[in-house]
Scaffold this motif. Structure first.
Motif, PDB file in Angstrom:
ATOM      1  N   PRO A 168       0.787  -1.239   0.000  1.00 40.73           N
ATOM      2  CA  PRO A 168       0.000   0.000   0.000  1.00 40.73           C
ATOM      3  C   PRO A 168       0.817   1.285   0.000  1.00 40.73           C
ATOM      4  O   PRO A 168       0.267   2.366  -0.170  1.00 40.73           O
ATOM      5  CB  PRO A 168      -0.810  -0.121   1.297  1.00 40.73           C
ATOM      6  CG  PRO A 168       0.072  -0.929   2.193  1.00 40.73           C
ATOM      7  CD  PRO A 168       0.754  -1.915   1.289  1.00 40.73           C
ATOM      8  N   GLY A 169       2.134   1.185   0.200  1.00 36.74           N
ATOM      9  CA  GLY A 169       2.934   2.408   0.326  1.00 36.74           C
ATOM     10  C   GLY A 169       2.788   2.949   1.733  1.00 36.74           C
ATOM     11  O   GLY A 169       2.727   2.189   2.690  1.00 36.74           O
ATOM     12  N   GLY A 170       2.715   4.260   1.869  1.00 37.37           N
ATOM     13  CA  GLY A 170       2.547   4.863   3.187  1.00 37.37           C
ATOM     14  C   GLY A 170       3.833   5.500   3.660  1.00 37.37           C
ATOM     15  O   GLY A 170       4.711   5.836   2.882  1.00 37.37           O
ATOM     16  N   VAL A 171       3.965   5.652   4.971  1.00 43.84           N
ATOM     17  CA  VAL A 171       5.137   6.286   5.555  1.00 43.84           C
ATOM     18  C   VAL A 171       6.162   5.207   5.895  1.00 43.84           C
ATOM     19  O   VAL A 171       5.889   4.283   6.653  1.00 43.84           O
ATOM     20  CB  VAL A 171       4.768   7.088   6.818  1.00 43.84           C
ATOM     21  CG1 VAL A 171       6.001   7.704   7.445  1.00 43.84           C
ATOM     22  CG2 VAL A 171       3.745   8.161   6.477  1.00 43.84           C
ATOM     23  N   VAL A 172       7.354   5.321   5.278  1.00 46.84           N
ATOM     24  CA  VAL A 172       8.450   4.388   5.520  1.00 46.84           C
ATOM     25  C   VAL A 172       9.674   5.208   5.904  1.00 46.84           C
ATOM     26  O   VAL A 172      10.100   6.088   5.166  1.00 46.84           O
ATOM     27  CB  VAL A 172       8.742   3.534   4.262  1.00 46.84           C
ATOM     28  CG1 VAL A 172       9.924   2.622   4.502  1.00 46.84           C
ATOM     29  CG2 VAL A 172       7.509   2.734   3.863  1.00 46.84           C
ATOM     30  N   ASP A 173      10.230   4.941   7.067  1.00 45.51           N
ATOM     31  CA  ASP A 173      11.393   5.679   7.587  1.00 45.51           C
ATOM     32  C   ASP A 173      11.146   7.180   7.617  1.00 45.51           C
ATOM     33  O   ASP A 173      12.023   7.983   7.288  1.00 45.51           O
ATOM     34  CB  ASP A 173      12.653   5.366   6.764  1.00 45.51           C
ATOM     35  CG  ASP A 173      13.064   3.909   6.875  1.00 45.51           C
ATOM     36  OD1 ASP A 173      12.810   3.297   7.930  1.00 45.51           O
ATOM     37  OD2 ASP A 173      13.637   3.383   5.906  1.00 45.51           O
ATOM     38  N   GLY A 174       9.933   7.585   7.954  1.00 45.74           N
ATOM     39  CA  GLY A 174       9.586   8.991   8.074  1.00 45.74           C
ATOM     40  C   GLY A 174       9.293   9.698   6.764  1.00 45.74           C
ATOM     41  O   GLY A 174       9.076  10.903   6.750  1.00 45.74           O
TER      42      GLY A 174
END
Length: 94
Positions: free
Chosen positions: A45-51
């Motif tokens: 889904p993607g989203g927030v990864v490592d800020g």
């Protein structure tokens, strides 16, 4: 069984390597390189990864060019898949 990748990961299935060269020479098993073209089977889904906000740029069915040794190989129902991050995909192949 289905695989649902999380965050910015994608599930790919490698496209078979060519058996012959463009000039018609048949390649022996040892002469074939690891294929780097794959088809996307599932997209996270993607989203927030490592800020950082990650938008998924690929979709199921896309053919992609990947880094040579990218991802983690898994075998499910006698089919080999690779799970990798979207950042390990180099390009979409038309």
């Amino acid at each position: 069984m289905t695989i649902k990748p999380l965050a910015d990961r994608v599930v790919i299935k490698m496209v078979e390597a060519e058996e012959t060269t463009k000039s018609g020479i048949i390649l022996a098993g040892a002469a074939k390189e690891k294929p780097q073209v794959a088809e996307i089977m599932a997209v996270g889904p993607g989203g927030v990864v490592d800020g950082k906000e990650i938008k998924m740029e690929v979709k199921v069915g896309d053919k992609v060019l990947i880094s040579k040794y990218a991802g983690t190989e898994v075998k499910i129902d006698d089919v080999e898949y690779t799970i990798l991050r979207q950042s390990d995909i180099l390009a979409v192949v038309d």
